[in-house]
Scaffold this motif. Structure first.
Motif, PDB file in Angstrom:
ATOM      1  N   ALA A  19     -19.863  14.721 -97.460  1.00  0.00           N
ATOM      2  CA  ALA A  19     -18.853  15.571 -96.803  1.00  0.00           C
ATOM      3  C   ALA A  19     -19.562  15.795 -95.583  1.00  0.00           C
ATOM      4  CB  ALA A  19     -18.690  16.762 -97.630  1.00  0.00           C
ATOM      5  N   ILE A  20     -18.542  15.504 -94.318  1.00  0.00           N
ATOM      6  CA  ILE A  20     -19.058  16.033 -93.195  1.00  0.00           C
ATOM      7  C   ILE A  20     -18.332  17.422 -92.761  1.00  0.00           C
ATOM      8  CG2 ILE A  20     -18.987  15.242 -90.658  1.00  0.00           C
ATOM      9  CD1 ILE A  20     -18.455  12.486 -91.519  1.00  0.00           C
ATOM     10  N   LEU A  21     -19.494  18.645 -92.672  1.00  0.00           N
ATOM     11  CA  LEU A  21     -18.920  19.897 -92.475  1.00  0.00           C
ATOM     12  C   LEU A  21     -19.307  20.412 -91.166  1.00  0.00           C
ATOM     13  CD1 LEU A  21     -19.221  21.282 -96.047  1.00  0.00           C
ATOM     14  CD2 LEU A  21     -17.292  20.669 -94.995  1.00  0.00           C
ATOM     15  N   GLY A  22     -18.606  21.242 -90.747  1.00  0.00           N
ATOM     16  CA  GLY A  22     -19.149  21.992 -89.283  1.00  0.00           C
ATOM     17  C   GLY A  22     -18.069  23.092 -88.920  1.00  0.00           C
ATOM     18  N   ALA A  23     -18.593  23.834 -87.661  1.00  0.00           N
ATOM     19  CA  ALA A  23     -17.519  24.575 -87.176  1.00  0.00           C
ATOM     20  C   ALA A  23     -16.390  23.699 -86.392  1.00  0.00           C
ATOM     21  CB  ALA A  23     -18.362  25.365 -86.217  1.00  0.00           C
ATOM     22  N   PRO A  24     -15.380  24.264 -85.918  1.00  0.00           N
ATOM     23  CA  PRO A  24     -14.328  23.325 -85.258  1.00  0.00           C
ATOM     24  C   PRO A  24     -14.942  22.866 -83.768  1.00  0.00           C
ATOM     25  CG  PRO A  24     -13.247  25.442 -86.005  1.00  0.00           C
ATOM     26  CD  PRO A  24     -14.930  25.536 -86.348  1.00  0.00           C
ATOM     27  N   ASN A  25     -14.879  21.625 -83.569  1.00  0.00           N
ATOM     28  CA  ASN A  25     -15.209  20.865 -82.402  1.00  0.00           C
ATOM     29  C   ASN A  25     -16.762  20.516 -82.442  1.00  0.00           C
ATOM     30  OD1 ASN A  25     -13.634  20.404 -79.999  1.00  0.00           O
ATOM     31  ND2 ASN A  25     -14.942  21.766 -78.612  1.00  0.00           N
ATOM     32  N   ALA A  26     -17.414  20.617 -83.287  1.00  0.00           N
ATOM     33  CA  ALA A  26     -18.701  20.278 -83.382  1.00  0.00           C
ATOM     34  C   ALA A  26     -18.917  18.846 -82.983  1.00  0.00           C
ATOM     35  CB  ALA A  26     -19.402  20.687 -84.729  1.00  0.00           C
ATOM     36  N   GLY A  27     -18.129  18.221 -83.267  1.00  0.00           N
ATOM     37  CA  GLY A  27     -18.305  16.693 -83.089  1.00  0.00           C
ATOM     38  C   GLY A  27     -18.216  15.738 -84.485  1.00  0.00           C
ATOM     39  N   LYS A  28     -17.642  16.234 -85.395  1.00  0.00           N
ATOM     40  CA  LYS A  28     -17.705  15.662 -86.667  1.00  0.00           C
ATOM     41  C   LYS A  28     -17.057  14.426 -86.730  1.00  0.00           C
ATOM     42  CE  LYS A  28     -15.744  19.164 -88.482  1.00  0.00           C
ATOM     43  NZ  LYS A  28     -15.643  20.111 -87.400  1.00  0.00           N
ATOM     44  N   SER A  29     -15.682  14.370 -86.124  1.00  0.00           N
ATOM     45  CA  SER A  29     -14.871  13.025 -86.170  1.00  0.00           C
ATOM     46  C   SER A  29     -15.341  12.107 -85.228  1.00  0.00           C
ATOM     47  CB  SER A  29     -13.453  13.526 -85.719  1.00  0.00           C
ATOM     48  OG  SER A  29     -12.927  14.306 -86.557  1.00  0.00           O
ATOM     49  N   THR A  30     -15.995  12.505 -84.148  1.00  0.00           N
ATOM     50  CA  THR A  30     -16.507  11.652 -83.167  1.00  0.00           C
ATOM     51  C   THR A  30     -17.773  10.957 -83.821  1.00  0.00           C
ATOM     52  OG1 THR A  30     -15.959  13.161 -81.419  1.00  0.00           O
ATOM     53  CG2 THR A  30     -17.696  11.383 -80.967  1.00  0.00           C
ATOM     54  N   LEU A  31     -18.368  11.736 -84.576  1.00  0.00           N
ATOM     55  CA  LEU A  31     -19.622  11.016 -85.323  1.00  0.00           C
ATOM     56  C   LEU A  31     -19.362  10.003 -86.372  1.00  0.00           C
ATOM     57  CD1 LEU A  31     -22.590  11.096 -86.169  1.00  0.00           C
ATOM     58  CD2 LEU A  31     -22.140  13.006 -87.396  1.00  0.00           C
ATOM     59  N   LEU A  32     -18.111  10.323 -87.074  1.00  0.00           N
ATOM     60  CA  LEU A  32     -17.608   9.678 -88.191  1.00  0.00           C
ATOM     61  C   LEU A  32     -17.399   8.307 -87.616  1.00  0.00           C
ATOM     62  CD1 LEU A  32     -16.846   8.587 -91.149  1.00  0.00           C
ATOM     63  CD2 LEU A  32     -14.620   9.791 -90.683  1.00  0.00           C
ATOM     64  N   ASN A  33     -16.478   8.103 -86.520  1.00  0.00           N
ATOM     65  CA  ASN A  33     -16.243   7.134 -85.912  1.00  0.00           C
ATOM     66  C   ASN A  33     -17.372   6.162 -85.264  1.00  0.00           C
ATOM     67  OD1 ASN A  33     -13.357   7.952 -86.131  1.00  0.00           O
ATOM     68  ND2 ASN A  33     -13.145   8.643 -84.085  1.00  0.00           N
ATOM     69  N   ARG A  34     -18.277   6.961 -84.736  1.00  0.00           N
ATOM     70  CA  ARG A  34     -19.607   6.297 -84.554  1.00  0.00           C
ATOM     71  C   ARG A  34     -20.045   5.414 -85.586  1.00  0.00           C
ATOM     72  NH1 ARG A  34     -21.665   4.261 -80.065  1.00  0.00           N
ATOM     73  NH2 ARG A  34     -20.915   6.136 -78.910  1.00  0.00           N
ATOM     74  N   MET A  35     -20.456   6.368 -86.695  1.00  0.00           N
ATOM     75  CA  MET A  35     -21.171   5.541 -87.903  1.00  0.00           C
ATOM     76  C   MET A  35     -20.240   4.260 -88.334  1.00  0.00           C
ATOM     77  SD  MET A  35     -22.683   9.092 -89.928  1.00  0.00           S
ATOM     78  CE  MET A  35     -21.236   9.567 -90.089  1.00  0.00           C
ATOM     79  N   LEU A  36     -18.912   4.477 -88.258  1.00  0.00           N
ATOM     80  CA  LEU A  36     -18.078   3.374 -88.739  1.00  0.00           C
ATOM     81  C   LEU A  36     -18.209   2.152 -87.623  1.00  0.00           C
ATOM     82  CD1 LEU A  36     -14.953   5.504 -90.040  1.00  0.00           C
ATOM     83  CD2 LEU A  36     -16.648   4.370 -91.426  1.00  0.00           C
ATOM     84  N   GLY A  37     -18.430   2.824 -86.403  1.00  0.00           N
ATOM     85  CA  GLY A  37     -18.159   1.533 -85.511  1.00  0.00           C
ATOM     86  C   GLY A  37     -16.605   1.323 -85.053  1.00  0.00           C
ATOM     87  N   GLN A  38     -15.955   2.197 -85.569  1.00  0.00           N
ATOM     88  CA  GLN A  38     -14.328   2.203 -85.226  1.00  0.00           C
ATOM     89  C   GLN A  38     -13.798   3.408 -85.236  1.00  0.00           C
ATOM     90  OE1 GLN A  38     -12.817  -0.854 -87.865  1.00  0.00           O
ATOM     91  NE2 GLN A  38     -10.736  -0.086 -87.524  1.00  0.00           N
ATOM     92  N   LYS A  39     -12.615   3.522 -84.332  1.00  0.00           N
ATOM     93  CA  LYS A  39     -12.058   4.773 -84.505  1.00  0.00           C
ATOM     94  C   LYS A  39     -10.959   4.688 -85.446  1.00  0.00           C
ATOM     95  CE  LYS A  39      -9.188   7.921 -82.138  1.00  0.00           C
ATOM     96  NZ  LYS A  39      -8.582   7.929 -80.842  1.00  0.00           N
ATOM     97  N   LEU A  40     -11.287   5.912 -86.508  1.00  0.00           N
ATOM     98  CA  LEU A  40     -10.294   6.049 -87.766  1.00  0.00           C
ATOM     99  C   LEU A  40      -9.967   7.344 -87.601  1.00  0.00           C
ATOM    100  CD1 LEU A  40      -9.347   5.380 -90.450  1.00  0.00           C
ATOM    101  CD2 LEU A  40     -11.556   6.381 -91.258  1.00  0.00           C
ATOM    102  N   SER A  41     -10.824   8.499 -87.117  1.00  0.00           N
ATOM    103  CA  SER A  41     -10.543   9.999 -87.223  1.00  0.00           C
ATOM    104  C   SER A  41     -10.138  10.273 -85.797  1.00  0.00           C
ATOM    105  CB  SER A  41     -11.608  10.837 -87.882  1.00  0.00           C
ATOM    106  OG  SER A  41     -11.408  11.977 -88.241  1.00  0.00           O
ATOM    107  N   ILE A  42      -8.997  11.253 -85.611  1.00  0.00           N
ATOM    108  CA  ILE A  42      -8.807  11.409 -84.161  1.00  0.00           C
ATOM    109  C   ILE A  42      -9.728  12.759 -83.791  1.00  0.00           C
ATOM    110  CG2 ILE A  42      -6.237  10.931 -84.685  1.00  0.00           C
ATOM    111  CD1 ILE A  42      -5.554  13.766 -84.523  1.00  0.00           C
ATOM    112  N   THR A  43      -9.945  12.523 -82.488  1.00  0.00           N
ATOM    113  CA  THR A  43     -10.870  13.641 -81.692  1.00  0.00           C
ATOM    114  C   THR A  43     -10.123  14.296 -80.640  1.00  0.00           C
ATOM    115  OG1 THR A  43     -11.766  11.928 -80.357  1.00  0.00           O
ATOM    116  CG2 THR A  43     -12.725  12.306 -82.460  1.00  0.00           C
ATOM    117  N   SER A  44     -10.538  15.303 -80.155  1.00  0.00           N
ATOM    118  CA  SER A  44      -9.975  15.953 -78.780  1.00  0.00           C
ATOM    119  C   SER A  44     -11.048  17.098 -78.576  1.00  0.00           C
ATOM    120  CB  SER A  44      -8.749  16.312 -78.805  1.00  0.00           C
ATOM    121  OG  SER A  44      -8.653  17.876 -79.404  1.00  0.00           O
TER     122      SER A  44
END
Ligand SMILES: Nc1nc2c(ncn2[C@@H]2O[C@H](COP(=O)(O)OP(=O)(O)OP(=O)(O)O)[C@@H](O)[C@H]2O)c(=O)[nH]1
Ligand SMILES: [Mg+2]
Length: 304
Positions: A19-44
């Motif tokens: 589970a990737i957990l954290g406060a809002p805006n910590a960069g969780k989804s950016t990190l998931l996409n980076r680990m996958l090497g592909q954009k899956l989870s939206i970020t802003s």
């Protein structure tokens, strides 16, 4: 020997749910996409972007890690956010390992305190990623490492930059070492268990968030009303609706002469085309569903 799976030095292939957990805006989804090497989870850059559990599978030679990206944990105030935070916390019970992501530039003390309390209750190994080190001076980083190492007994503490990909391999190594031996859960190549319709709706929501300001990001939900593959999969025809809470918001999303909606549609179409590797015809509609973020039935309809 012609093994598809290469065990590590101890002879074990490792696998598990993380589970990737954290406060809002910590960069969780950016990190998931980076680990996958592909954009899956939206970020802003706006907090509370992720609203559902997003599953993404990372395949390595000696392990398979199934990540669950979650919404940022905070003290929720309205029915939508309460549901969203509950969904994030419920993943704690389902996983072998927790990846806590914190923002090293702007720590969110209140949310992190809440998270540490939950982690204490759950007795799972926790790896800490101190994110956004591209923006932090070394002395400040060292004092943060000290602070966090004293706050909880982490399996590992790894400073990273999800945005630039710095130290992300080291983080993956640390998580792999903390997982139990076991076979892969998903076949090779598989990225997610999410239906393409859902991901398409998310890409549209991301563009609506990124291309509007103020209250709009929090007032938007997207449903896909038609998703039809044509020409043997060479074309996808998608009709989707952007739901907002008030008439004034509908005006903002549509923009002058429809310019904003056109911009959202164009950006979303490109993103969906990349993901599906097909041509996409995307038609967007905008609808007002009064105060949907406080309405239990509407929340269910929109998948929350
Ligand atoms: N400078 C810098 N910014 C980053 C890094 N990682 C993420 N960001 C930015 O942080 C913001 C939030 O990123 P997200 O990935 O959407 O954060 P999140 O934790 O998933 O947020 P929620 O889903 O709202 O909980 C975006 O503007 C990212 O570009 C990093 O390593 N360095
Ligand atoms: Mg997110």
């Amino acid at each position: 020997m012609n093994n598809e799976i290469n065990p590590d030095a101890t002879g074990a292939f490792r696998s598990g749910y993380v589970a990737i957990l954290g406060a809002p805006n910590a960069g969780k989804s950016t990190l998931l996409n980076r680990m996958l090497g592909q954009k899956l989870s939206i970020t802003s850059k706006k907090p509370q972007t992720t609203r559902n559990r997003i599953l993404g599978v990372v395949h390595r030679q000696s392990s398979q890690m199934v990540f669950l990206d979650t919404p940022g944990i905070h003290r929720a105030r309205n029915p939508l956010n309460t549901r969203i935070v509950d969904a994030a916390l419920s993943t704690l019970a389902e996983v072998d390992l927790i990846l806590l992501v914190v923002d090293a530039i702007n720590p969110d003390k209140a949310s992190e305190q809440l998270l540490l309390e939950k982690l204490d209750q759950h007795q799972r190994p926790v790896v800490l990623a101190l994110n956004k080190i591209d923006q932090v001076q070394r002395p400040a980083l060292l004092s943060q490492i000290e602070h966090w190492s004293a706050a909880f007994d982490f399996s590992a503490v790894v400073p990273i930059s999800a945005k630039r990909g710095e130290q992300v391999d080291r983080l993956l190594d640390a998580m792999e070492a903390a997982l139990p031996p076991g076979p892969p859960f998903f076949p090779p190549e598989s990225l997610t268990d999410l239906p393409m319709r859902f991901i398409a709706a998310e890409m549209i929501r991301e563009k609506a968030i990124r291309l509007t300001g103020q209250e709009i990001p929090y007032a938007v939900a997207v449903t896909v009303d038609l998703f039809k593959e044509e020409k043997n999969g060479a074309l996808a025809r998608i009709h989707a609706t952007i739901h907002v809470e008030r008439d004034s918001q509908k005006g903002i999303v549509i923009g002058k002469n429809g310019a904003k909606l056109k911009q959202i549609g164009e950006a979303a179409r490109q993103e969906i085309e990349n993901l599906l590797a097909t041509k996409v015809f995307l038609k967007l509609f905008v609808r007002v569903q009064k105060n949907w973020t406080k309405d239990t039935k509407a929340l269910r309809k929109f998948g929350y």
